[in-house]
Design an enzyme around this catalytic site. Structure first.
Site, PDB file in Angstrom:
ATOM      1  N   GLU A  47      64.721  48.848 -37.907  1.00 40.75           N
ATOM      2  CA  GLU A  47      64.904  49.818 -38.980  1.00 40.75           C
ATOM      3  C   GLU A  47      63.641  49.999 -39.817  1.00 40.75           C
ATOM      4  OE1 GLU A  47      68.350  48.634 -41.283  1.00 40.75           O
ATOM      5  OE2 GLU A  47      69.077  47.441 -39.588  1.00 40.75           O
ATOM      6  N   HIS A 104      68.686  53.035 -40.507  1.00 45.52           N
ATOM      7  CA  HIS A 104      69.364  51.898 -39.870  1.00 45.52           C
ATOM      8  C   HIS A 104      69.576  52.168 -38.370  1.00 45.52           C
ATOM      9  CE1 HIS A 104      71.997  48.578 -39.282  1.00 45.52           C
ATOM     10  NE2 HIS A 104      72.523  48.523 -40.493  1.00 45.52           N
TER      11      HIS A 104
END
EC number: 5.1.3.15
Length: 300
Positions: free
Chosen positions: A267, A166
């Site tokens: 991501e 992330h």
């Protein structure tokens, strides 16, 4: 950040690398190397800072982030594993980012530092009854940053896996950047639930939460100040692009009201239809390499 040594060091640490605690008692691996400075939280194996020598930071962290023990960190690279978002019951984005990790290897040479961390099998068994996994993460830090999540099915049955690195990236102003490399790609707009086709570069004028599918190529973040950050992925056919914009920013923890202007998440993922089924004994590696173009490596 205080420089006192924290818990007993589990491995021999090269010169310029040490375990520290911040003022709140949270443990970090602090890296001060001629090629790169970086910091990795032991809880969550969460890298919060990486700055190659002569460059600007590769990662963003919220100006309101206190880095408290027992709390998730807003910024850097949270490890979403073994599920992405709220696709399973339990903590959002899985257990990896909220669990203590073990430092298993650290090495360095003139050009880079390598760090390997593991999630204890006993912890996985307790948190995920009936599932048998082995999970490691590798960081290679130098002129760029490479993070690799290594998952092995240690059980006797197939096991489902979705995950993401992330990554929060810094931008000078979200309304002045664009993302190249996703043109003509199908994506799920998670705000509407609709599938759409990307027309031209991705630009930002409102909250954005998208999963792009069937894509494994390089993605480039182009800033108005001519900064270029590239994200190259391995073991990933999906990429998440996220910015909370104004209204959602007010609801996020550890997030200043104007932080949305200065960050963008790109991501590496195995999300949606890119979720994987690992057969017994099978290993999957999910990697993200974050690089500033050599011609655009002045500080942000």
């Amino acid at each position: 950040m205080q420089s006192q040594t924290s818990a007993q060091q589990p491995v021999q640490l090269p010169a310029g690398i040490r375990l520290i605690q911040n003022q709140h008692g949270r443990d970090f691996l602090q890296i001060d190397h001629p090629a790169v400075s970086a910091r990795i939280a032991m809880e969550g194996a969460h890298i919060t800072h990486c700055q190659p020598s002569g460059q600007g930071p590769l990662l963003w962290i919220s100006s309101d982030e206190p880095e408290l023990p027992g709390k998730t960190i807003r910024g850097g690279i949270p490890l979403c594993w073994p599920w992405f978002s709220n696709t399973r019951a339990g903590p959002a984005h899985g257990i990896a980012r909220i669990s203590p990790w073990q430092l298993t290897a650290v090495s360095s040479n003139a050009d880079q530092v390598s760090v390997r961390m593991s999630l204890a099998n006993s912890l996985i068994a307790q948190a995920l009854p009936g599932e048998k996994w082995q999970l490691d993460v590798e960081f290679v830090l130098g002129s760029d940053l490479m993070v690799t999540l290594i998952t092995r099915n240690m059980g006797e049955e197939p096991q489902a896996l979705s995950q993401a690195l992330h990554s929060y990236l810094p931008v000078s102003g979200i309304d002045q950047v664009m993302v190249q490399g996703l043109e003509s790609c199908t994506y799920l707009d998670q705000l509407t639930g609709h599938l759409q086709i990307q027309q031209g570069p991705v630009r930002f004028t409102a909250e954005t939460d998208r999963i792009y599918f069937n894509h494994s190529g390089e993605v480039r973040l182009i800033d108005a100040n001519k900064q270029v950050i590239s994200v190259q992925r391995e073991g990933s056919d999906s990429v998440v692009v996220w910015n909370p914009w104004i209204e959602k920013s007010l609801r996020l923890s550890h997030f200043a009201s104007d932080d949305y202007q200065h960050m963008l998440c790109i991501e590496a993922a195995n999300a949606g239809p890119d979720a994987r089924i690992l057969e017994p004994g099978e290993t999957h590696r999910l990697s993200s390499r974050i690089t500033r173009d050599a011609a655009d490596n002045s500080a942000v």
